[in-house]
Design an enzyme around this catalytic site. Structure first.
Site, mmCIF file in Angstrom:
data_model
loop_
_atom_site.group_PDB
_atom_site.id
_atom_site.type_symbol
_atom_site.label_atom_id
_atom_site.label_comp_id
_atom_site.label_asym_id
_atom_site.label_seq_id
_atom_site.Cartn_x
_atom_site.Cartn_y
_atom_site.Cartn_z
ATOM 1 N N ASP A 52 14.074 -34.986 3.821
ATOM 2 C CA ASP A 52 14.983 -36.068 3.844
ATOM 3 C C ASP A 52 15.825 -36.270 2.355
ATOM 4 O OD1 ASP A 52 16.284 -39.031 4.491
ATOM 5 O OD2 ASP A 52 15.276 -39.670 3.039
ATOM 6 N N GLU A 124 13.846 -33.114 9.608
ATOM 7 C CA GLU A 124 13.460 -33.396 8.363
ATOM 8 C C GLU A 124 12.449 -32.687 7.734
ATOM 9 O OE1 GLU A 124 15.934 -37.502 7.170
ATOM 10 O OE2 GLU A 124 13.686 -37.915 8.038
#
Length: 235
Positions: A52, A124
């Site tokens: 992320d 992610e």
């Protein structure tokens, strides 16, 4: 997952991992790790956290360089559209993560390999795995290939808005609105948590939403808040 499947995923991603167990961890949902502790493979939440941050850095840098005339607010809106769960969910199918994601039996039977939060989180986590195993340049190269046409300036302007972005833009039309999100409740075991998020506008709780990730819960809460505000305007 056998070695051949992992090699197939490496080919799709375009990387030969120095430590294949990192990639295996990236596609391991908490429910699978909970059911198979004997494998000793960590689930993907930590890699998701790392990915992320790497993704946000790449997108921020790319937008900053591509749109020198845009304000901070406009850049933030564009970034939100690129990294939202809906966008990552779409990208997950591009690299066939729905076929490679390792899920617990219950989660798989419940359609977990098609669930937005699972696939968005896995994207992610894979980005985090590429960064951790191959470095920042490899991660940026992977993200560039993953997004492909989406990164063209003419396409960026056409990106759909997620509920959180739409709500933020709506409230910005009126001055002095302060919007924030808060996780109100966490339920369930570590591998199958359900989160309840609240949309708070000017210190007043407007709506709540539930989801299998904090992001999903916040998006659901924003969606309900938008519906509520729309109904109020129609009255």
């Amino acid at each position: 997952m056998d070695k051949e499947n992992l090699i197939s995923l490496e080919k799709i991603l375009g990387f030969n991992f120095n430590n294949p167990s990192i990639l295996l961890s990236a596609i391991t949902h908490p429910s699978y790790a909970f059911e198979h502790p004997e494998e000793g493979i960590e689930h993907n939440e930590r890699l998701e956290f790392l990915g992320d941050a790497v993704l946000e850095l790449f997108i921020s840098d790319y937008l900053f360089r591509t749109f020198p005339q845009k304000s901070e607010g406009d850049l933030t809106k564009l970034r939100s559209r690129l990294v939202c769960a809906e966008s990552l969910y779409e990208l997950a199918f591009k690299i066939n993560l729905d076929k490679f994601l390792r899920l617990g039996k219950g989660e798989f039977k419940a359609g977990g390999n098609q669930r937005m939060s699972n696939l968005a989180n896995a994207v992610e986590a894979v980005i985090g795995a590429v960064y951790f195993d191959c470095g920042i340049e490899a991660a940026f190269s992977f993200i560039t290939r993953l997004y492909g046409e989406k990164l063209k300036p003419e396409n960026l302007e056409q990106l759909p808005k997620d509920e959180k972005t739409t709500l933020q833009e709506l409230l910005q039309k009126e001055k002095n609105n302060v919007l924030r999100y808060e996780i109100l409740l966490e339920e369930g075991p570590p591998h199958q948590k359900i989160f309840t998020a609240g949309v708070i506008i000017n210190d007043k709780l407007i709506a709540t939403g539930r989801g299998k990730s904090k992001k999903e819960a916040e998006q659901e809460a924003a969606k309900k808040a938008l519906e509520l505000l729309k109904n109020e305007k129609e009255v």
